[in-house]
Design a protein around this motif. Structure first.
Motif, short mmCIF file in Angstrom:
data_model
loop_
_atom_site.label_atom_id
_atom_site.label_comp_id
_atom_site.label_asym_id
_atom_site.label_seq_id
_atom_site.Cartn_x
_atom_site.Cartn_y
_atom_site.Cartn_z
N THR A 172 42.01 48.88 40.05
CA THR A 172 41.75 50.25 40.52
C THR A 172 40.26 50.54 40.44
OG1 THR A 172 42.22 51.08 38.29
CG2 THR A 172 44.03 51.12 39.89
N TRP A 173 39.78 51.27 41.42
CA TRP A 173 38.33 51.56 41.51
C TRP A 173 38.15 52.83 42.34
CZ3 TRP A 173 35.38 52.00 45.95
CH2 TRP A 173 33.98 52.01 45.81
N GLY A 174 37.10 53.58 42.03
CA GLY A 174 36.70 54.68 42.88
C GLY A 174 36.93 56.05 42.26
N ASP A 175 36.46 57.06 42.97
CA ASP A 175 36.51 58.45 42.55
C ASP A 175 37.90 59.03 42.82
OD1 ASP A 175 36.19 61.25 42.30
OD2 ASP A 175 34.08 61.13 42.86
N GLU A 176 38.48 59.66 41.82
CA GLU A 176 39.81 60.25 41.96
C GLU A 176 39.85 61.30 43.07
OE1 GLU A 176 42.76 59.72 40.47
OE2 GLU A 176 41.97 57.96 39.42
N ALA A 177 38.70 61.88 43.40
CA ALA A 177 38.67 62.91 44.44
C ALA A 177 38.74 62.34 45.85
CB ALA A 177 37.41 63.76 44.28
N HIS A 178 38.54 61.04 46.00
CA HIS A 178 38.52 60.42 47.32
C HIS A 178 39.93 60.05 47.78
CE1 HIS A 178 34.06 59.12 46.65
NE2 HIS A 178 34.15 60.33 47.16
N PRO A 179 40.13 59.90 49.08
CA PRO A 179 41.46 59.50 49.57
C PRO A 179 41.85 58.12 49.06
CG PRO A 179 39.82 59.45 51.33
CD PRO A 179 39.18 60.13 50.17
N ALA A 180 43.14 57.94 48.85
CA ALA A 180 43.64 56.69 48.26
C ALA A 180 43.85 55.63 49.33
CB ALA A 180 44.95 56.96 47.52
N LEU A 181 43.38 54.44 49.03
CA LEU A 181 43.59 53.25 49.87
C LEU A 181 44.22 52.18 48.98
CD1 LEU A 181 43.11 51.34 52.34
CD2 LEU A 181 40.85 50.88 51.35
N THR A 182 45.36 51.65 49.41
CA THR A 182 46.02 50.60 48.64
C THR A 182 46.13 49.34 49.47
OG1 THR A 182 47.30 52.22 47.36
CG2 THR A 182 48.11 49.95 47.38
N LEU A 183 45.66 48.23 48.90
CA LEU A 183 45.73 46.91 49.53
C LEU A 183 46.71 46.05 48.75
CD1 LEU A 183 41.87 46.26 49.90
CD2 LEU A 183 43.39 47.47 51.49
N VAL A 184 47.61 45.38 49.47
CA VAL A 184 48.62 44.54 48.85
C VAL A 184 48.50 43.14 49.43
CG1 VAL A 184 51.10 44.15 48.52
CG2 VAL A 184 50.18 46.50 48.48
N GLY A 185 48.55 42.12 48.57
CA GLY A 185 48.42 40.75 49.05
C GLY A 185 49.54 39.86 48.53
N LYS A 186 50.07 39.04 49.42
CA LYS A 186 51.06 38.03 49.05
C LYS A 186 50.31 36.87 48.39
CE LYS A 186 53.88 34.35 51.08
NZ LYS A 186 54.29 33.67 52.33
N GLY A 187 50.60 36.64 47.10
CA GLY A 187 49.90 35.60 46.36
C GLY A 187 50.82 34.47 45.95
N VAL A 188 51.50 33.85 46.91
CA VAL A 188 52.34 32.69 46.60
C VAL A 188 51.41 31.48 46.52
CG1 VAL A 188 54.28 31.24 47.30
CG2 VAL A 188 54.36 33.71 47.66
N CYS A 189 51.06 31.10 45.31
CA CYS A 189 50.00 30.11 45.11
C CYS A 189 50.41 28.72 45.55
CB CYS A 189 49.57 30.11 43.65
SG CYS A 189 48.85 31.69 43.15
N PHE A 190 51.69 28.44 45.57
CA PHE A 190 52.20 27.26 46.24
C PHE A 190 53.65 27.54 46.58
CE2 PHE A 190 53.75 23.03 47.13
CZ PHE A 190 52.67 22.46 47.77
N ASP A 191 54.04 27.10 47.78
CA ASP A 191 55.40 27.35 48.25
C ASP A 191 56.08 26.03 48.58
OD1 ASP A 191 57.72 28.43 49.20
OD2 ASP A 191 56.87 29.02 51.14
N THR A 192 56.93 25.59 47.69
CA THR A 192 57.73 24.41 47.98
C THR A 192 58.87 24.72 48.95
OG1 THR A 192 59.32 24.86 46.20
CG2 THR A 192 57.36 23.57 45.63
N GLY A 193 59.13 26.00 49.15
CA GLY A 193 60.33 26.44 49.86
C GLY A 193 61.46 26.75 48.90
#
Length: 464
Positions: free
Chosen positions: A217-238
């Motif tokens: 989390t980062w930034g001023d609480e007064a600013h609009p919220a931006l949320t970034l989500v990332g798929k972190g499958v570090c290895f996928d055997t299936g």
């Protein structure tokens, strides 16, 4: 940022070789104005300023007098000079605006840097790249921040899983937090069950490397919220629905969505975008072991919806669904997720065009426009809700995949949409994060796709 090895300081400008960029028509006209020595040399070398070519012209004393590079006619192309660092011999070059195409210096440097990139953690490049002379102020500009973020994405994706598992992804987020004064926490292993992330836990529980949800989390609480989500499958055997050897070969890149989210978060913080940023990375390894989740199991999710596992190789949507549901609990002004989610997106659009899905028309259009303008394209795909019918289950609310191979990327997107309330503006980028072969500005291996255009969209939306 630290000056990359492909750039020379402004103080090297006087001794640097003059560099001219031409398209073919412009070079033909320019060559007629040159003396016989230059015309003879260029013709003897067969140089005609075709895009992707370069030529060093010797002076009377045998030292370089100047250099020519062939580029496309579109001077705004950020990859115009991407071939030059390796097409030209090592040395320092200064871009001359007096002849040829007038390429914006910031764009020229961005393309030069993107083209010069090589992943050198395990093996050094056989030679140094040619260096472009830069004004010292460039390091404080947006193009430099974009180059650094693109390099971060590439480094994360290129690093083998041995050295880039869930714990190492957490370390990358913590390094960002230390650099920019952000907060960070991680919910790890069985803590995921107590904290309400059962699907993330189920996918990662078979690995000896504990699954986790990382939150920055980062930034001023007064600013609009931006949320970034990332798929972190570090290895996928299936998982138990094991991939074949060809399909598994490059699965170190299945955390490419997380790499993009981390790279975009770095851009947002480096350029001090006026937002209240949250970065969520669902980091797991989809492994095989005694505790691996099985086809036919019914998984709980944070949203309270039950999901039958039709295929353990459709795991990315399972880790994302918990993260998206969590993100929506404190509704942001914009929610964005990035994922190497489906091979179907590559069948539809190929390796160079990420598939963009969006419930917010303004964000989608701004992203598309920025992609075309900045040479970092994405392609909009429909969120066609009737295709959700492909995910019917006889014992759960729905399944994570189904028997039909139709519209695979769209089906995955509408699966994710079930975990995002209609009131939350949302974008989903199904990204390849990889180059199968070298092309200017895109060396083989991990690649940042749609990253620069995503930031351009955010800058337009939130200002700063």
């Amino acid at each position: 940022m630290t000056r990359p090895a492909c750039f020379a300081p402004a103080s090297a400008g006087d001794a640097a070789t003059p560099l001219y960029a031409f398209d073919r028509a412009g070079f033909d006209a320019h060559l007629e104005t040159q003396d016989a020595r230059v015309r003879t040399w260029c013709r003897a070398q067969g140089f005609a300023a075709e895009p992707g070519t370069a030529l060093l012209v010797p002076g009377d004393d045998g030292r370089p007098a100047c250099a020519f590079v062939g580029v496309v006619a579109e001077a705004a192309d950020p990859h115009a000079l991407a071939h030059a660092p390796w097409a030209l011999p090592p040395g320092d070059y200064r871009l001359e605006p007096g002849a040829g195409l007038a390429i914006d210096p910031a764009r020229a440097a961005l393309g030069w840097g993107l083209g010069a990139y090589r992943f050198e953690r395990y093996r050094k490049a056989p030679r140094a790249p040619a260096r472009l002379v830069l004004d010292e102020a460039w390091a404080d500009g947006e193009a430099a921040a974009m180059l650094e973020a693109s390099g971060l994405v590439r480094d994360l994706v290129n690093t083998p899983t041995e050295h880039m598992g869930p714990e190492e992804l957490e370390a990358a987020c913590r390094a960002l937090a230390d650099r920019f004064g952000a907060g960070v926490r991680a919910v790890v292993g069985n803590e995921l069950l107590d904290a309400g992330f059962p699907a993330i836990h189920a996918v990662g529980r078979a690995s000896h490397r504990a699954p986790r949800l990382i939150e920055l989390t980062w930034g001023d609480e007064a600013h609009p919220a931006l949320t970034l989500v990332g798929k972190g499958v570090c290895f996928d055997t299936g998982g138990l629905d094991l991939k074949g050897a060809d399909g598994m070969r490059n699965m170190k890149k299945d955390m490419g969505g997380a790499a993009h989210a981390i790279g975009l978060a770095q851009l947002v913080m480096a350029r001090r975008l006026p937002v209240r940023l949250t970065l969520l990375v669902a980091a797991v390894e989809n492994a095989i072991g005694p505790d691996a989740f099985r086809p036919g199991e019914v998984l709980a999710t944070r949203a309270g919806l039950s999901v039958e596992v039709d295929n353990t190789d459709a795991e990315g949507r399972l880790v994302l669904c918990d993260a998206l549901a969590y993100a929506a609990e404190t509704p942001p002004a914009l929610l964005m997720d990035f994922a190497t989610l489906t091979g179907a997106a590559r069948i539809a659009l190929g390796p160079e065009l990420p598939a963009l899905y969006a419930t917010d028309e303004a964000a989608a259009q701004a992203w598309l426009d920025a992609g075309l303008r900045d040479g970092d394209p994405v392609w909009r795909m429909p969120l066609w809700k009737p295709y959700f019918g492909y995910l019917k289950s006889g014992i759960a609310d729905f399944a994570n995949s189904g028997a039909s191979r139709m519209a695979g990327s769209i089906v995955a997107a509408v699966f994710l949409q079930r975990f995002v309330p209609d009131s939350v503006p949302w974008t989903h980028l199904d990204v390849y994060a990889w180059c199968d072969s070298d092309r200017p500005g895109h060396p083989a291996g991990g690649d940042a796709q749609g990253l620069r255009s995503a930031f351009a969209m955010l800058r337009e939306r939130f200002g700063g």
